[in-house]
Motif scaffolding. Structure first.
Motif, PDB file in Angstrom:
ATOM      1  N   THR A   1     -14.048   9.667  35.571  1.00 14.07           N
ATOM      2  CA  THR A   1     -15.132  10.198  36.402  1.00 14.07           C
ATOM      3  C   THR A   1     -15.186   9.448  37.732  1.00 14.07           C
ATOM      4  OG1 THR A   1     -16.331  10.822  34.431  1.00 14.07           O
ATOM      5  CG2 THR A   1     -17.627  10.607  36.445  1.00 14.07           C
ATOM      6  N   ASN A   2     -15.374  10.213  38.796  1.00  7.41           N
ATOM      7  CA  ASN A   2     -15.431   9.609  40.138  1.00  7.41           C
ATOM      8  C   ASN A   2     -16.542   8.574  40.246  1.00  7.41           C
ATOM      9  OD1 ASN A   2     -13.414  11.297  41.029  1.00  7.41           O
ATOM     10  ND2 ASN A   2     -14.792  12.762  42.013  1.00  7.41           N
ATOM     11  N   GLY A   3     -16.438   7.748  41.258  1.00 10.90           N
ATOM     12  CA  GLY A   3     -17.498   6.801  41.570  1.00 10.90           C
ATOM     13  C   GLY A   3     -17.502   6.550  43.073  1.00 10.90           C
TER      14      GLY A   3
ATOM     15  N   GLY B   1     -13.883  17.059  52.680  1.00 15.14           N
ATOM     16  CA  GLY B   1     -15.080  16.654  51.936  1.00 15.14           C
ATOM     17  C   GLY B   1     -14.781  15.607  50.891  1.00 15.14           C
ATOM     18  N   GLY B   2     -15.165  15.951  49.646  1.00 12.06           N
ATOM     19  CA  GLY B   2     -15.173  14.983  48.549  1.00 12.06           C
ATOM     20  C   GLY B   2     -13.878  14.216  48.337  1.00 12.06           C
ATOM     21  N   LEU B   3     -12.749  14.901  48.336  1.00  4.82           N
ATOM     22  CA  LEU B   3     -11.491  14.221  48.039  1.00  4.82           C
ATOM     23  C   LEU B   3     -11.224  13.102  49.046  1.00  4.82           C
ATOM     24  CD1 LEU B   3      -8.733  13.905  46.635  1.00  4.82           C
ATOM     25  CD2 LEU B   3      -7.852  15.697  48.153  1.00  4.82           C
ATOM     26  N   GLY B   4     -11.342  13.463  50.325  1.00  5.24           N
ATOM     27  CA  GLY B   4     -11.067  12.480  51.374  1.00  5.24           C
ATOM     28  C   GLY B   4     -12.007  11.301  51.315  1.00  5.24           C
ATOM     29  N   ARG B   5     -13.268  11.582  51.021  1.00  2.00           N
ATOM     30  CA  ARG B   5     -14.250  10.487  50.963  1.00  2.00           C
ATOM     31  C   ARG B   5     -13.974   9.606  49.744  1.00  2.00           C
ATOM     32  NH1 ARG B   5     -15.959   6.757  53.681  1.00  2.00           N
ATOM     33  NH2 ARG B   5     -16.214   5.435  51.896  1.00  2.00           N
ATOM     34  N   LEU B   6     -13.669  10.246  48.635  1.00  2.00           N
ATOM     35  CA  LEU B   6     -13.409   9.487  47.405  1.00  2.00           C
ATOM     36  C   LEU B   6     -12.229   8.542  47.601  1.00  2.00           C
ATOM     37  CD1 LEU B   6     -14.284   9.515  44.279  1.00  2.00           C
ATOM     38  CD2 LEU B   6     -12.065  10.623  43.981  1.00  2.00           C
ATOM     39  N   MET B   7     -11.194   9.035  48.266  1.00  2.00           N
ATOM     40  CA  MET B   7      -9.996   8.217  48.469  1.00  2.00           C
ATOM     41  C   MET B   7     -10.335   6.930  49.215  1.00  2.00           C
ATOM     42  SD  MET B   7      -7.328   9.457  47.098  1.00  2.00           S
ATOM     43  CE  MET B   7      -8.373   9.786  45.731  1.00  2.00           C
TER      44      MET B   7
ATOM     45  N   ASN C   1      -6.279  15.597  38.825  1.00  2.00           N
ATOM     46  CA  ASN C   1      -6.731  16.913  39.251  1.00  2.00           C
ATOM     47  C   ASN C   1      -8.139  16.779  39.824  1.00  2.00           C
ATOM     48  OD1 ASN C   1      -8.575  19.347  38.439  1.00  2.00           O
ATOM     49  ND2 ASN C   1      -6.541  20.147  38.816  1.00  2.00           N
ATOM     50  N   HIS C   2      -8.318  17.185  41.082  1.00  2.00           N
ATOM     51  CA  HIS C   2      -9.625  17.053  41.734  1.00  2.00           C
ATOM     52  C   HIS C   2     -10.337  18.378  41.897  1.00  2.00           C
ATOM     53  CE1 HIS C   2      -9.474  12.810  43.154  1.00  2.00           C
ATOM     54  NE2 HIS C   2      -8.176  13.014  43.129  1.00  2.00           N
ATOM     55  N   SER C   3      -9.679  19.464  41.566  1.00  2.00           N
ATOM     56  CA  SER C   3     -10.325  20.753  41.783  1.00  2.00           C
ATOM     57  C   SER C   3      -9.662  21.819  40.933  1.00  2.00           C
ATOM     58  CB  SER C   3     -10.221  21.142  43.257  1.00  2.00           C
ATOM     59  OG  SER C   3     -10.709  22.451  43.416  1.00  2.00           O
TER      60      SER C   3
ATOM     61  N   GLY D   1      -8.636  14.297  34.818  1.00  2.00           N
ATOM     62  CA  GLY D   1      -9.612  15.036  35.596  1.00  2.00           C
ATOM     63  C   GLY D   1     -10.625  14.045  36.112  1.00  2.00           C
ATOM     64  N   VAL D   2     -11.533  14.506  36.996  1.00  2.00           N
ATOM     65  CA  VAL D   2     -12.446  13.581  37.661  1.00  2.00           C
ATOM     66  C   VAL D   2     -13.868  13.613  37.098  1.00  2.00           C
ATOM     67  CG1 VAL D   2     -11.162  13.308  39.807  1.00  2.00           C
ATOM     68  CG2 VAL D   2     -12.678  15.277  39.526  1.00  2.00           C
ATOM     69  N   SER D   3     -14.039  14.303  35.974  1.00  2.00           N
ATOM     70  CA  SER D   3     -15.279  14.209  35.202  1.00  2.00           C
ATOM     71  C   SER D   3     -14.891  14.609  33.784  1.00  2.00           C
ATOM     72  CB  SER D   3     -16.351  15.162  35.749  1.00  2.00           C
ATOM     73  OG  SER D   3     -15.975  16.506  35.514  1.00  2.00           O
TER      74      SER D   3
ATOM     75  N   THR E   1     -16.974  25.055  37.876  1.00  2.00           N
ATOM     76  CA  THR E   1     -16.264  25.189  39.150  1.00  2.00           C
ATOM     77  C   THR E   1     -16.255  23.912  39.989  1.00  2.00           C
ATOM     78  OG1 THR E   1     -18.220  25.993  40.341  1.00  2.00           O
ATOM     79  CG2 THR E   1     -16.811  27.654  39.321  1.00  2.00           C
ATOM     80  N   GLU E   2     -17.199  23.024  39.808  1.00  2.00           N
ATOM     81  CA  GLU E   2     -17.214  21.779  40.592  1.00  2.00           C
ATOM     82  C   GLU E   2     -16.556  20.706  39.734  1.00  2.00           C
ATOM     83  OE1 GLU E   2     -17.179  20.327  43.617  1.00  2.00           O
ATOM     84  OE2 GLU E   2     -19.128  21.252  44.021  1.00  2.00           O
ATOM     85  N   ALA E   3     -15.450  20.178  40.240  1.00  2.00           N
ATOM     86  CA  ALA E   3     -14.708  19.228  39.399  1.00  2.00           C
ATOM     87  C   ALA E   3     -15.570  18.024  39.030  1.00  2.00           C
ATOM     88  CB  ALA E   3     -13.445  18.786  40.110  1.00  2.00           C
ATOM     89  N   CYS E   4     -16.253  17.491  40.026  1.00  2.00           N
ATOM     90  CA  CYS E   4     -17.089  16.323  39.747  1.00  2.00           C
ATOM     91  C   CYS E   4     -18.319  16.321  40.641  1.00  2.00           C
ATOM     92  CB  CYS E   4     -16.274  15.037  39.954  1.00  2.00           C
ATOM     93  SG  CYS E   4     -17.238  13.565  39.617  1.00  2.00           S
ATOM     94  N   GLY E   5     -18.100  16.126  41.938  1.00  2.00           N
ATOM     95  CA  GLY E   5     -19.219  15.953  42.868  1.00  2.00           C
ATOM     96  C   GLY E   5     -19.406  14.458  43.083  1.00  2.00           C
ATOM     97  N   ILE E   6     -19.677  14.061  44.314  1.00  2.00           N
ATOM     98  CA  ILE E   6     -20.013  12.651  44.534  1.00  2.00           C
ATOM     99  C   ILE E   6     -21.352  12.523  45.259  1.00  2.00           C
ATOM    100  CG2 ILE E   6     -17.694  11.683  44.375  1.00  2.00           C
ATOM    101  CD1 ILE E   6     -17.432  11.684  47.342  1.00  2.00           C
ATOM    102  N   GLY E   7     -21.737  13.547  46.025  1.00  2.00           N
ATOM    103  CA  GLY E   7     -23.036  13.508  46.711  1.00  2.00           C
ATOM    104  C   GLY E   7     -24.178  13.420  45.710  1.00  2.00           C
TER     105      GLY E   7
END
Ligand code: IFM
Length: 801
Positions: free
Chosen positions: A456-458, A131-137, A347-349, A427-429, A643-649
């Motif tokens: 924070t992710n983007g 999910g999120g990690l792979g897509r973010l990368m 740290n992503h999670s 961290g990612v947020s 519990t949700e590190a960031c979220g991208i959806g």
């Protein structure tokens, strides 16, 4: 814990004018030649052949761009992402967009009487992540190429990615993902760069020619790692990042499957092998490149920034130390200084399974990687000596900070190793970083506060807006020009159109069209949905902390209210779920079953009159997500706070003209602050509330005092949705009523009240539209371009002035 976001990061600097690819002389002819090389002509080619021919052509063009390695040779610094997961989504459409070839290729194909869409449909998605990690990368690799920062993403070339999800009688069935069955035109095997990785055996001390004490690793297993390169182009930048994935060649091929279950020792062993395999291959590869360029190992940090993403690659710290000390003859201090300067850790999670150090049991590490265990213990001894000298007599602290958990069975605490062996930790947020600093590694934060920051992710505006929502992109571009594609802050110029009736109507029409497309897809599974209903979506991995079952409790509550009061005023809603449950996660699989069970009853009940519909879209992929986000009115980001590190959806949804109902978790908080609290449906406990309430929390008390909640839970338990079967959902009921680790019951009342607000606002179409326009126009900071700029500036120290 302070959940308040840090100040927004600066906007991306303007990019230089794009260099366009060479003008095409005859794309048609090149395509026919490419077909010919496959042994086919236009007459004999299948759609798959034509797709392959076109993909080969595009790939060859990409391979003409300067590689990251060539940049290195020119003196540029290189970024390297280490991640066990990558989810590129489909390559062809995205590559055509980024190369600015979509129109030209579309036209050439049309002249050949071939539908480009048919070819695009042939591509098999590589789901090399969950999910999120792979897509973010992949968003980051694409953004780095767009910004012309040379980058390589290192990972594992799993032969089988995340399983394909089938549904049978409401149950998830996992089908092996044979993504390579038709070959993969996007990758190039680079067997000339193969390396060897070792496992097992023992270590041996010796005195070298210069009378120095040295250690060598006498391994008992050697595996060959072969790299496969996939270019990831930037947007009109004539630059590529490289995704370099390693395939293991050994009798026991452990790069075969993405994340085997790690509940058993066997699983943990395979996973550690996978992790060590890819980091060792990658570090050897980087050192080779470096020595070929600089000839001197000591300058490694001047040329490379190495980013460790999540726990999987953390063994890289011990491996780089081994390579530097044992193989390249550096002193311990030199090696440690290089290691710390090269590595940074993200740290992503914070979920236990992601931080799980039980997989690094001392005996497991010692058996598979005896030299790495020695190195880790040596790092620990030196570190604890330092801790003792800084905090004399504080043995509690020494135990807390030790890299080895000595309580009971002994484990290596990999996240601590990461905090020590990296010069930067993020961290990612903002919230995720605050939790990391104050709850996960507080002692490390106290000792090295300067290392910590929030990044924070983007997401990529190319893939998740320009490509997946062309109608909305065109509308936006018609009003503000197309600079938003590489500078998302430009979206703020849309704000002034929020009160423009014509624009609002066009904006609504786009959403309606995207909903119609999704409705057509849903129809294929036999369910007709009303495109005028509110599309209420939860499309994300199925996991208890994401609380799909809280969403279900709301659906049951609405259902009961309609049954009690058939004339209830309520805007129609279509509840759309999509997501996969880990194969060995029985509670998550039961939630999938519960979605289907509720759908069966609610969708068929004549009293409901179609006012609520429940749909499960099977086999959630990046491709499917690209269809779902643009069609979403409301997305559910309702994880338990903390519990949700960031979220991208959540970011993608809002950019695409949807709103969020969400908890005070991950990046929800930053999105809320950016778009305005009045545009965000927020509910639920904060992290601090949870910390305070958990010790005395009694889910059964909540259950007994909230009649609607009690009714909903009782119905699940008594078989209302399972033809009278009272056993089926007992495990879920039991978890909810007895300990409710994810605090569904605690958040239920506030969630239901918030959903009532959603219904009220949605009933006022103009208001809803205005909120979505304002929100989208304020999403500029959530672009992957901004995120990679921040890493370049603060972490990798490589922002060009
Ligand atoms: O966005 C996060 C998500 O919250 C947890 N898994 C990793 C993603 C990317 O960082």
């Amino acid at each position: 814990v302070s959940p308040e976001p840090t100040a927004p990061e600066p906007t991306a600097p303007e990019l230089t004018a794009p260099e366009l690819p060479l003008p095409e002389i005859s794309f048609k002819q090149s395509f026919l030649d490419s077909l010919f090389r496959l042994g086919k002509s236009q007459e004999t080619a299948t759609s798959q052949d034509s797709y392959t021919a076109l993909a080969n052509l595009v790939r060859d063009r990409l391979l003409q761009f300067k590689t990251p390695e060539a940049h290195l040779k020119q003196g540029d610094r290189l970024v390297s992402e280490f991640s066990a997961e990558y989810m590129p989504g489909l390559h062809l459409a995205s590559n055509l967009l980024n190369l600015d070839l979509t129109d030209l290729v579309g036209q050439a194909m049309q002249e050949l009487n071939i539908k480009l869409d048919d070819l695009l449909a042939q591509e098999e998605e590589s789901g090399l992540g969950r999910g999120g990690l792979g897509r973010l990368m992949v968003c980051y690799l694409e953004a780095l190429a767009t910004a012309k920062v040379p980058a390589i993403g290192y990972g594992i070339r799993y032969e089988y990615g995340i399983f394909d999800q089938e549904i049978s009688n409401g149950w998830q069935i996992e089908v092996a993902d044979e993504w390579l069955r038709n070959g993969n035109p996007w990758e190039v095997e680079r067997s000339e760069l193969a390396v060897e990785v070792q496992f097992g055996g023992r270590t041996e001390a010796y005195i070298d020619g210069q009378e120095r004490y040295r250690v060598r690793w006498v391994a008992d297993e050697t595996v060959r790692g072969v790299p496969y390169d996939t270019p990831i182009p930037g947007y009109k930048s004539s630059a590529i990042s490289l995704l370099r994935l390693w395939k293991a060649e050994a009798a026991e091929n452990f790069s075969k499957v993405l994340y085997p279950s790690d509940t058993e020792f066997q699983g943990k062993q395979v996973r550690l092998k996978q992790q060590f395999f890819f980091v060792s291959c990658s570090l050897q590869d980087l050192i080779r490149m470096h020595l070929e360029t600089d000839g001197m190992i000591a300058t490694l940090p001047d040329r490379f920034a190495l980013q460790l993403n999540d726990t999987d690659p953390l063994i890289a710290i011990a491996e780089l130390m081994r390579l530097l000390v044992d193989e390249h003859g550096l002193t311990w201090d030199q090696a440690w200084q290089i290691t710390q300067s090269c590595f940074a850790y993200t740290n992503h999670s914070l979920l236990p399974e992601a931080l799980d150090y039980t997989q690094y049991a001392l005996n497991l590490v010692g058996t598979l990687l005896p030299r790495h265990l020695e190195i880790t213990l040596e790092i620990n001894d030196r570190f604890l000596e330092d801790v003792r000298s800084r905090f004399p007599g504080d043995e509690d602290r020494v135990q807390r900070m030790s890299l080895i958990d000595e309580r009971g069975d002994r484990y290596v605490r990999m996240v601590y190793l990461a905090c020590l062996g990296s010069h930067a930790v993020n961290g990612v947020s903002a919230l995720n970083t605050a939790i990391l600093q104050h709850l996960i590694v507080p002692d490390f934060y106290e000792l090295y506060p300067e290392k910590f920051s929030a990044k924070t992710n983007g997401v990529s505006p190319r893939r998740f807006l320009a490509l997946s929502n062309p109608r909305l992109s065109e509308l936006i571009t018609s009003k503000i020009g197309d600079r938003w594609i590489t500078d998302l802050e430009q979206l703020s110029k849309l704000e002034k159109f929020a009160d423009d009736a014509e624009f609002c109507s066009q904006w609504r029409q786009v959403k309606q069209a995207m909903k119609q497309e999704l409705a057509d897809t849903i129809q294929q599974s036999g369910v007709a949905v009303d495109v005028n209903s509110l599309f209420d979506v939860q499309a994300i991995e199925i996991h208890e902390h994401k609380r799909q079952h809280l969403n279900l409790l709301h659906i049951i509550t609405l259902y009961n209210r309609i049954k009690t009061n058939p004339h209830l005023e309520l805007p129609s809603r279509t509840f759309i779920f999509s997501g996969k449950a880990a194969p060995d996660y029985s509670a998550a699989k039961l939630i999938v079953k519960l979605v289907h069970a509720i759908a069966e009853v609610v969708n068929a009940d004549p009293d409901v009159q179609g006012r609520i519909k429940v749909v499960f879209l099977k086999d959630f992929t990046i491709q499917l997500s690209q269809q779902i986000y643009p069609a979403t009115d409301l997305a559910e980001y309702i994880s338990t706070a903390g519990t949700e590190a960031c979220g991208i959806g959540n970011m993608i949804t809002v950019m695409n003209g949807g709103l969020l109902i969400g908890t005070r978790d991950g990046s929800n908080l930053e999105i809320r602050d950016a778009i305005g609290t009045e545009n965000f449906f927020q509910f639920g406990l904060t992290v601090n509330d949870i910390l305070a309430q958990r010790p005395t929390y009694s889910p059964s008390e909540v259950y007994n005092t909230n009649p609607e909640l009690k009714q909903a839970i009782d119905q699940i338990a008594s078989g209302t949705f399972s033809n009278g079967d009272t056993e089926l959902f007992q495990p879920l009921i039991h978890r909810m009523l007895n300990w409710d680790a994810h605090l569904l019951l605690a958040d239920y009342a506030s969630y239901i009240a918030c959903q009532e607000q959603v219904s009220q606002v949605y009933a006022d179409g103009d208001r809803w539209t205005r909120m979505t326009i304002l929100s989208a126009s304020r999403m500029g900071q959530f672009s992957a371009d901004r995120a990679v700029q921040a890493y370049c500036r603060d972490t990798w120290r490589m922002l060009k002035e």
